[in-house]
Design an enzyme around this catalytic site. Structure first.
Site, PDB file in Angstrom:
ATOM      1  N   ILE A   2       0.816  -1.222   0.000  1.00  0.00           N
ATOM      2  CA  ILE A   2       0.000   0.000   0.000  1.00  0.00           C
ATOM      3  C   ILE A   2       0.841   1.258   0.000  1.00  0.00           C
ATOM      4  CG2 ILE A   2      -2.102  -0.983   0.981  1.00  0.00           C
ATOM      5  CD1 ILE A   2      -1.151  -0.129   3.709  1.00  0.00           C
ATOM      6  N   GLY A   3       2.136   1.113   0.044  1.00  0.00           N
ATOM      7  CA  GLY A   3       2.957   2.325  -0.004  1.00  0.00           C
ATOM      8  C   GLY A   3       4.404   1.954  -0.124  1.00  0.00           C
ATOM      9  N   GLU A   4       5.188   2.882  -0.608  1.00  0.00           N
ATOM     10  CA  GLU A   4       6.597   2.596  -0.801  1.00  0.00           C
ATOM     11  C   GLU A   4       7.390   3.872  -0.595  1.00  0.00           C
ATOM     12  OE1 GLU A   4       8.634  -0.830  -3.415  1.00  0.00           O
ATOM     13  OE2 GLU A   4       6.840   0.173  -4.161  1.00  0.00           O
ATOM     14  N   GLY A  36      11.840   1.440   2.388  1.00  0.00           N
ATOM     15  CA  GLY A  36      11.227   0.128   2.205  1.00  0.00           C
ATOM     16  C   GLY A  36       9.773   0.262   1.824  1.00  0.00           C
ATOM     17  N   SER A  37       8.956  -0.688   2.260  1.00  0.00           N
ATOM     18  CA  SER A  37       7.584  -0.729   1.779  1.00  0.00           C
ATOM     19  C   SER A  37       6.586  -0.846   2.924  1.00  0.00           C
ATOM     20  CB  SER A  37       7.396  -1.944   0.869  1.00  0.00           C
ATOM     21  OG  SER A  37       8.482  -2.035  -0.019  1.00  0.00           O
ATOM     22  N   ASP A  66       8.514  16.944  10.088  1.00  0.00           N
ATOM     23  CA  ASP A  66       8.000  16.646   8.755  1.00  0.00           C
ATOM     24  C   ASP A  66       6.471  16.689   8.766  1.00  0.00           C
ATOM     25  OD1 ASP A  66       8.301  16.242   6.088  1.00  0.00           O
ATOM     26  OD2 ASP A  66       8.533  14.072   6.231  1.00  0.00           O
TER      27      ASP A  66
END
Ligand SMILES: *[C@@H]1O[C@H](CO)[C@@H](O)[C@H](O)[C@H]1NC(C)=O
Ligand SMILES: *[C@@H]1O[C@H](CO)[C@@H](O)[C@H](O)[C@H]1NC(C)=O
Ligand SMILES: *[C@@H]1O[C@H](CO)[C@@H](O)[C@H](O)[C@H]1NC(C)=O
Ligand SMILES: *[C@@H]1O[C@H](CO)[C@@H](O)[C@H](O)[C@H]1NC(C)=O
Ligand SMILES: *[C@@H]1O[C@H](CO)[C@@H](O)[C@H](O)[C@H]1NC(C)=O
Ligand SMILES: *[C@@H]1O[C@H](CO)[C@@H](O)[C@H](O)[C@H]1NC(C)=O
Length: 931
Positions: free
Chosen positions: A609-611, A615-616, A729
């Site tokens: 679902i994301g990268e 990593g992932s 962030d």
């Protein structure tokens, strides 16, 4: 053709006409003229025009101004070359000139640029901002307006660098009927052209109102120039009123077929313009039907078969309204059957600006009195740098806060906390009808407390840290809205209270007496003196609840005055509120998972679902059914180990309902894996302008509660264990939304403890995401919690505008959301700012509150930005206002008990939005893109 015309012209004396009306040359009266030469040493009279110029030295008492001789690149036509430069930190400077109510005026500022530094500033007439002046060019700003009172303010509103001005003139327009169709507008001059003129500008005394007519000898290559020699008298047949001066009408341009007036340099963006065209048939031989033209404006035919001599006179004028964007094309075409080509003697183009109403006259009067009182003792005080013109508009005076109530702008707060002010307390300030908060704390005020009228709306009065003497006047016992008076740290205060005064409303707490006075540090929006710290936070929260709950009884805005007084449930509710924050560190148990367990939960990392760089992120389900997001640092990646550990350390120590919690982690076989709950509603970014936003618009109330949630999360970080953790962030893609749309701040990979005393505070690496990055942090490398505040300000702007913080596919001036938004905020142009998809779906005051907070967050200087505590408070207020409208009305109707708590909980639990079946979490838990 030309010959023919010349013949006509020369035969003028032989022609016979019945002249009913001959316009006499002007009497050279300067009646009502105000002519100010800025920085001139003395009054003087212009030898050519006889205009009497006065110096502007009486306007400014302080010394934050300077004069400069302009040497480059051009000197003004009048030869005047001084400029007054206002080296002010913020705000505006105004010249206030006398007018007669109901009369029409021309007002014109001349801005000769000699500044070596770049500067730009707004120019307003009254409170209507007409124009932006840039130092890259000399310019005049002229507006025509109908006076609505016995004075007019002409203001320079600071944007960048130092505003400056050389000359300012005010001229009565007498019977020049420009504003007949625009009684509530200011007409800003765009062009005023004398066609056929090839000499110099025509102005006073040839133009009795001192309009400046710029010569233009040609509009196109085939144009011909016609003129009546200046020794011939011009006659006007019939009884006409002539707007343009004779000297201007004496020349004209003509052409065989068409005259094309083209201006491609107008402001971009749709605006309304009005075009005046003036015609005088210079040949006496021309008869009806001989010079007929069709007039097109921006390719739309505005007039068919317009006959110059069609109204039995030889003079004619036409007026067109047109909405245009960037360019205007007025084309005069010879009509079929006409003998002669089109003619035009002169024209004017104005941009139509709606006349913005000024602040309520009563408040203006009081604020001037207060200014005067304060100035008597504090001549050199910097706070007065912006105390010119209208107290609220277009920019409020420093320390003054205004709202729109019952259709007019009024002063609701005065915050002069810690401004080094001395003198007696201000008796006149009590006359501000809508004043609800007065903070004069941490100054050197002395004397007695003034008595407020019984109608006073005052809620909070903070006079702590001064040298005020008692007693508290009797009127305080009967002020209906009063919640609290702070009188701590006044060494000579005698605790004398009026009879009937509820002593719980008096706070004489002296704990903070030793508190250092922050000196020149400004606090611009927020009341109170809560620092980022856990002890004060707790105190603030208690005060806050009291405030919020009382505030509910003081409905604002359109419910003003309809409220119910003193609902019996109130007191019980106050302290049964859910506590927002538990500042103490809880021992949080983080589970350690085995790799096998993780693999089972994610079905061997089936759903990515994301990268990101480290990593992932995979989606998974724990055996108990809980959905999770699993962040896996790939074994090959060197990037992210530190972030991984950072996040793990931080999240194992800290937990808050508005921070994404860590469920567990796994460190096996060089694999580093973090497990979080799955946030089924994606990220705020996605909801605002990503894929999800296309499916369903995020409504305003939900946006507001998300903003509040995120703010609380950050507040918790900033006040964590009394020591600030800085997220570094903050951005909308790091604000995730759970199934009930509750906001959770994520991604602590870059988070850091704030530098403590002794630390240098400067670090080599600057982290953050472009578009959100605090410019001060970026330049100085000095990290503070205010960098998060800046980024959060950008998030608030995203929420309001629905725009990305940085988008280089937009026009250059719109790349940066912050830069794009600033002018609109400054000019209070909320409609321009707000996300078109929530138009009509918000309470204006609530929205404005959020914009105000955002504005203070994006202050270039971090010292001026508020703390998260203050932001949370303001957002809570905004949400209450937003919910008040509907909720409050409902609560009145339902006779049910505990409705205030219903209202409160409503603020925490945003409107339920059905969870989508195919949630997207792309990027949600991924680290920020490499930058
Ligand atoms: C302008 O100044 C001159 C000389 O001081 C004076 O005589 C004249 O009356 C003034 N004109 C006006 C209109 O004030
Ligand atoms: C300049 O003219 C103004 C307005 O006419 C007047 O009030 C002022 O006293 C004059 N100043 C001097 C130095 O003559
Ligand atoms: C316009 O310019 C031309 C050429 O420079 C000159 O001959 C003529 O006299 C000028 N006309 C006016 C009205 O100044
Ligand atoms: C304007 O008026 C002045 C003074 O009356 C005169 O000398 C001058 O010729 C006029 N200017 C024009 C362009 O007609
Ligand atoms: C011209 O018209 C004005 C206003 O319409 C009027 O006051 C004036 O008397 C008229 N003059 C003549 C000569 O008709
Ligand atoms: C201006 O308008 C005229 C008439 O509509 C048209 O013919 C002409 O092409 C236009 N000029 C420009 C530059 O757009």
């Amino acid at each position: 053709m030309m010959e023919e015309l010349d013949k006509w012209v020369s035969r003028v004396a032989e022609s016979f006409f019945l002249f009913i009306f001959i316009l006499s040359q002007s009497t050279f009266a300067q009646e009502g003229f105000v002519s100010i030469a800025c920085c001139a040493e003395a009054n003087s009279t212009d030898p050519i025009t006889n205009i009497n110029w006065t110096t502007d030295s009486p306007f400014f008492l302080d010394r934050v101004i300077s004069c400069q001789k302009i040497s480059k690149p051009v000197v003004s036509q009048t030869g005047y070359n001084e400029a007054r430069i206002f080296n002010i930190a913020s705000g505006k400077r105004c010249y206030t000139l006398p007018t007669t109510e109901g009369e029409d005026y021309l007002i014109r500022g001349t801005f000769l640029s000699g500044a070596s530094e770049h500067s730009s500033f707004g120019v307003s007439v009254g409170v209507t901002v007409l124009s932006l002046v840039r130092s890259s060019e000399n310019s005049d700003v002229e507006g025509l307006f109908k006076a609505s009172s016995n004075y007019i303010d002409f203001c320079l509103v600071k944007k960048e660098g130092a505003p400056y001005i050389s000359q300012l003139v005010l001229r009565p327009l007498k019977d020049l009927d420009y504003l007949k169709d625009f009684p509530s507008s200011v007409l800003k001059l765009v062009k005023r052209i004398n066609l056929g003129g090839n000499g110099t500008d025509i102005r006073y005394p040839n133009d009795t109102s001192d309009r400046i007519w710029e010569p233009k000898s040609s509009l196109g290559p085939t144009n011909q120039f016609i003129a009546r020699p200046s020794n011939q008298i011009l006659h006007f047949k019939f009884n006409v009123t002539v707007k343009a001066p004779i000297e201007v009408l004496r020349t004209a341009l003509t052409d065989l077929n068409r005259l094309e007036i083209l201006h491609n340099d107008l402001e971009t963006g749709d605006s309304d313009y009005v075009v005046f065209l003036y015609f005088l048939e210079l040949s006496d031989m021309v008869r009806l039907g001989q010079r007929v033209l069709d007039i097109y404006v921006n390719n739309e035919k505005k007039s068919t078969s317009f006959d110059v001599v069609g109204n039995l006179s030889n003079y004619n004028e036409v007026v067109f309204n047109v909405r245009a964007n960037g360019s205007l094309n007025v084309t005069l075409v010879k009509a079929p059957g006409s003998v002669l080509g089109p003619i035009c003697n002169s024209y004017e183009i104005f941009q139509v600006h709606q006349w913005d109403p000024q602040t309520s006259p009563e408040d203006v009067e009081v604020s001037l009195k207060v200014k005067h009182e304060l100035l008597m003792y504090n001549q050199q005080n910097k706070v007065f740098q912006s105390w010119f013109g209208d107290p609220c508009l277009p920019l409020p005076w420093d320390g003054i806060f205004c709202e729109r109530i019952a259709g007019s702008t009024v002063i609701t707060k005065v915050d002069l906390y810690s401004r080094n002010l001395i003198g007696p307390l201000l008796p006149d300030i009590t006359e501000l009808t809508y004043l609800n908060t007065l903070n004069l704390s941490s100054n050197g005020f002395s004397g007695v407390i003034p008595s407020f009228p019984s109608s006073s709306m005052l809620r909070l009065l903070d006079l702590s840290n001064n040298d005020i003497m008692g007693p508290v006047p009797q009127s305080f016992a009967s002020m209906p809205k009063l919640e609290m008076i702070y009188l701590g740290c006044n060494p000579h205060f005698e605790n004398e209270l009026p009879s009937g005064f509820n002593s719980s409303k008096l706070n004489t707490d002296s704990q903070s007496c030793s508190m250092e006075r922050p000196g020149s540090m400004k606090r611009r929006i927020f009341i109170g003196s809560v620092a980022c710290g856990s002890f004060l936070l707790t105190v603030a929260l208690v005060i806050y609840f009291v405030r919020v709950y009382k505030q509910k009884l003081i409905p604002r805005g359109r419910f003003n005055g309809k409220g119910i007084k003193g609902h019996p449930m109130m007191k019980n509710v106050i302290f049964s509120l859910p506590s927002i924050d538990d500042v103490a560190i809880k021992s949080i148990s983080i589970e350690t998972f085995t790799l096998e367990y993780i693999e089972a939960a994610t079905e061997k990392y089936r759903t990515l679902i994301g990268e990101g760089g480290f990593g992932s992120v995979y989606r998974g389900t724990l055996p108990d059914g809980q959905e999770v997001a699993v962040k896996v640092r790939s074994a090959t990646s060197t990037q992210g180990t530190r972030e991984f550990e950072n996040e793990l350390n931080l999240l194992s120590a800290i937990r808050h309902e508005n921070l994404v919690p860590l469920l567990g982690y796994c460190c096996e076989n060089d694999q580093e894996i973090l497990v979080y709950p799955f946030m089924s509603n994606g990220s705020l970014q996605d909801r605002l302008y990503g894929e999800a936003s296309k499916r369903k618009t995020l409504d305003w109330a939900t946006r507001l509660s998300i903003a509040l949630g995120a703010a609380r999360g950050l507040m918790h970080l900033h006040t964590f264990a009394g020591r600030c953790i800085i997220h570094r962030d903050v951005k909308s893609s790091n604000i995730l939304l759970d199934h009930s749309m509750c906001a959770k701040v994520a991604d602590f990979g870059f988070s850091k403890y704030a530098p403590q005393e002794g630390d240098s505070g400067a670090s080599l690496e600057v982290r953050g995401t472009a578009g959100y990055l605090d410019p001060e942090y970026y330049m100085t490398h000095h990290l503070s919690d205010k960098s998060d505040v800046f980024s959060f300000g950008v998030v608030l702007l995203e929420i309001v505008s629905g725009r990305e913080p940085l988008n280089i596919r937009r026009p250059r001036n719109e790349w940066s959301l912050v830069e794009w938004a600033k002018p609109y905020i400054r000019e209070a142009k909320i409609d321009e700012l707000v996300d078109p998809s929530i138009k009509g779906g918000y309470h204006a005051e609530a929205l404005w509150r959020v914009v105000e907070v955002a504005w203070s967050c994006i202050e270039p200087f971090s010292a001026y930005r508020p703390c998260m505590v203050d932001i949370v408070r303001e957002l809570e207020d905004a949400l209450i206002i937003e919910n008040n409208a509907s909720e409050y009305m409902r609560s009145i109707e339902s006779s049910g008990s505990n409705h205030f708590s219903v209202v409160f909980e409503k603020r925490n639990v945003p409107p339920a939005i059905p969870t989508e079946t195919s949630p997207t979490l792309t990027q949600n838990l991924a680290p920020p893109e490499p930058r």
